[in-house]
Design an enzyme around this catalytic site. Structure first.
Site, PDB file in Angstrom:
ATOM      1  N   GLY A 236       0.806  -1.232   0.000  1.00 26.33           N
ATOM      2  CA  GLY A 236       0.000   0.000   0.000  1.00 26.33           C
ATOM      3  C   GLY A 236       0.833   1.272   0.000  1.00 26.33           C
ATOM      4  CE  LYS A 254       3.988  15.700  -2.893  1.00 26.04           C
ATOM      5  NZ  LYS A 254       4.492  14.366  -2.539  1.00 26.04           N
TER       6      LYS A 254
END
Ligand SMILES: NC(=O)c1ccc[n+]([C@@H]2O[C@H](COP(=O)([O-])OP(=O)(O)OC[C@H]3O[C@@H](n4cnc5c(N)ncnc54)[C@H](OP(=O)(O)O)[C@@H]3O)[C@@H](O)[C@H]2O)c1
Length: 482
Positions: A236, A254
């Site tokens: 995950g 970003k």
């Protein structure tokens, strides 16, 4: 009339009578002061609402983390603020399946975000849906309804955050987006306020936790990228579609946000040269180590005399630099200022809790500003008139380079490659070859003396046509420390 009156009276009414009798002008002044005080008191009562009400749209990873912190940490938050931050409404398109912390009390639940952004009791809307379509509608509608917005949405904010900010300022509302970059690291607060007195000259970041997790696992265990990626997906840590992370797009958004803040320029993702980590293999770490270096997906923004050079790409960095120690899913940002020199920020780059902390802290700041009625706000984007430098193409950057080849071995390879480099006026620094059993897929490395990216690209273009190459050469800059 000269002199001052000292009147001692038993009641305000009597004082009024005295003043009125003594001088009508003083009476008018007294009435003016009284009316101003009354107006201020009224306003004070209006602004000093008992609590600031919040509506959350999107109860996924970050929405749940945010709601949990707001519920579990409510007492501390109220103590720190001096008033209550109340989650009054939550929207999610599968709201009935999403557990909501009981201690939040009665919460208005809906599947329709329009009901939240138009809710008359809400002061702040938290957008945690992600993406650039619905999220943009939510934020714009919230601003149109005079609500402040907190968001974690780097993609939207990198693409059109400056316009959203303009709209918010015109509407007299606020936008906060700390969670959009480097999750748990308060880098927005640092650049907007902490070191805003400095003049930033360079910024390096490791801003994508998934890529860093993959690279550091490749480095540590010598495992191929696709094997580590599959494991990261199983655990995950990586999305089913990892494109945004491993091809550098997430880090690019970003960097666009951080560079705008740091340099005061309006920067869009298209200003940033972007290359992902797909072509790296464990042998690159082996060679990098021999050079006293490691490899990271480096987000870099540097002022040069010609302009601002921006890139997101795998780069060699010295193992002795502080950035080289950033392992796993951690993020870090290294900023160099003209006056304050180096500062370094490190922490978790993602995850419900670290990112949730950033959202909640933003909520607290915005709530304080709402209560204080503060009209002056620090832009979370470029300062409109600062405009330090315009972005220029990365091809003008001068660096030492690492060229990694995979060849079907035969005589004369090095001299052919050296001939091409010489034709582009590039000086060869060293040739490295670690022992390899096969001659059919032989990796080796040539390092180059500092040269322009443009010359390297030209040389790599010529080399790519050579028939002994198994794939075109991999060219990575060797970034000097800040
Ligand atoms: N994950 C991180 O570690 C991290 C870190 C920093 C920043 N962020 C940013 O935080 C934001 C949220 O990320 P996330 O990881 O929490 O995403 P997520 O788990 O996919 O959560 C998004 C939530 O929004 C809901 N949603 C989608 N469209 C909606 C709509 N039209 N109306 C109402 N609800 C809707 C989704 O519902 P369904 O359940 O039906 O899909 C889901 O519950 C993104 O901008 C992301 O870039 C994430």
């Amino acid at each position: 009339m000269g002199g001052a009156y000292w009147i001692f009276v038993a009641s305000p009414e009597l004082a009024v009578a005295f003043y009125q009798a003594l001088n009508p002008q003083i009476w008018l002044l007294a009435r003016y002061i009284h009316s101003r005080r009354a107006a201020r008191t009224e306003c004070y009562h209006d602004e000093r609402m008992d609590q600031v009400n919040v509506g959350i749209v999107g109860l996924g990873n970050i929405g749940r983390g945010t709601a949990t912190i707001l519920a579990e940490n409510a007492e501390q938050i109220e103590l720190k603020l001096g008033f209550r931050l109340r989650v009054k409404a939550i929207c999610d398109r599968r709201i009935e399946q999403k557990p909501i912390p009981e201690s939040l009390g009665s919460v208005f639940k809906t599947k329709d975000w329009r009901e939240l952004v138009s809710h008359p009791d809400l002061h702040i809307i938290v957008e945690l849906v992600g993406g650039t379509t619905v999220a943009s509608e939510i934020i714009n509608a919230a601003i149109a309804n005079k609500k402040s917005v907190v968001t974690a949405n780097k993609e939207l904010m990198a693409a059109c955050g400056a316009d959203i900010w303009e709209r918010a300022i015109a509407a007299g509302t606020n936008i906060a987006m700390e969670a959009s970059v480097a999750g748990g690291i308060p880098i927005h607060a640092v650049l907007r306020e902490g070191i805003s007195g400095d003049r930033i000259v360079a910024l390096y970041g490791i801003l994508n936790g998934t890529s860093n997790y993959i690279l550091t696992a490749m480095e540590r265990y010598g495992t191929a990228l696709d094997v580590v990626l599959a494991e990261a997906q199983r655990l995950g840590y990586a999305e089913a579609d990892p494109t945004n992370d491993i091809d550098g797009f997430d880090a690019r958004s970003k960097l666009a946000i951080l560079a705008a803040l740091a340099f005061g320029e309006k920067i869009t993702p298209s200003d940033i040269f972007t290359e992902g980590i797909r072509r790296l293999s464990p042998v690159d770490f082996e060679y990098a180590h021999r050079l006293g270096q490691t490899i990271r997906l480096l987000c870099a923004a540097r002022q040069t005399e010609q302009g601002l050079i921006l890139s997101v790409r795998p780069a060699l960095i010295s193992t002795s630099t502080i950035l080289a120690g950033v392992q796993g899913a951690y993020n870090a940002i290294w900023v160099k200022g003209l006056y304050g020199e180096d500062t370094f920020y490190y922490g978790r780059g993602a995850g419900p809790r670290p990112t949730g902390v950033a959202v909640v802290s933003d909520l607290m700041r915005v709530a304080r500003e709402i209560r204080g009625g503060s009209p002056e706000r620090v832009s979370p984007f470029a300062h409109k008139r600062l405009g330090e430098y315009k972005p220029i193409p990365v091809t003008r950057q001068k660096r030492a380079y690492y060229l990694r080849f995979r060849v079907n071995d035969r005589e004369g390879i090095i001299s052919t490659l050296a001939g091409i480099l010489a034709s582009k006026h590039i000086s060869l620094d060293a040739v490295l070859q670690v022992p390899c059993e096969t001659k059919h897929d032989l990796p080796f490395v040539i390092t180059l003396e500092p040269t322009t990216e443009e010359s390297v690209r030209d040389a790599v273009g010529l080399m790519s046509k050579l028939d002994f190459l198994i794939e075109s050469p991999l060219a990575l800059p060797m970034e000097p420390p800040l």
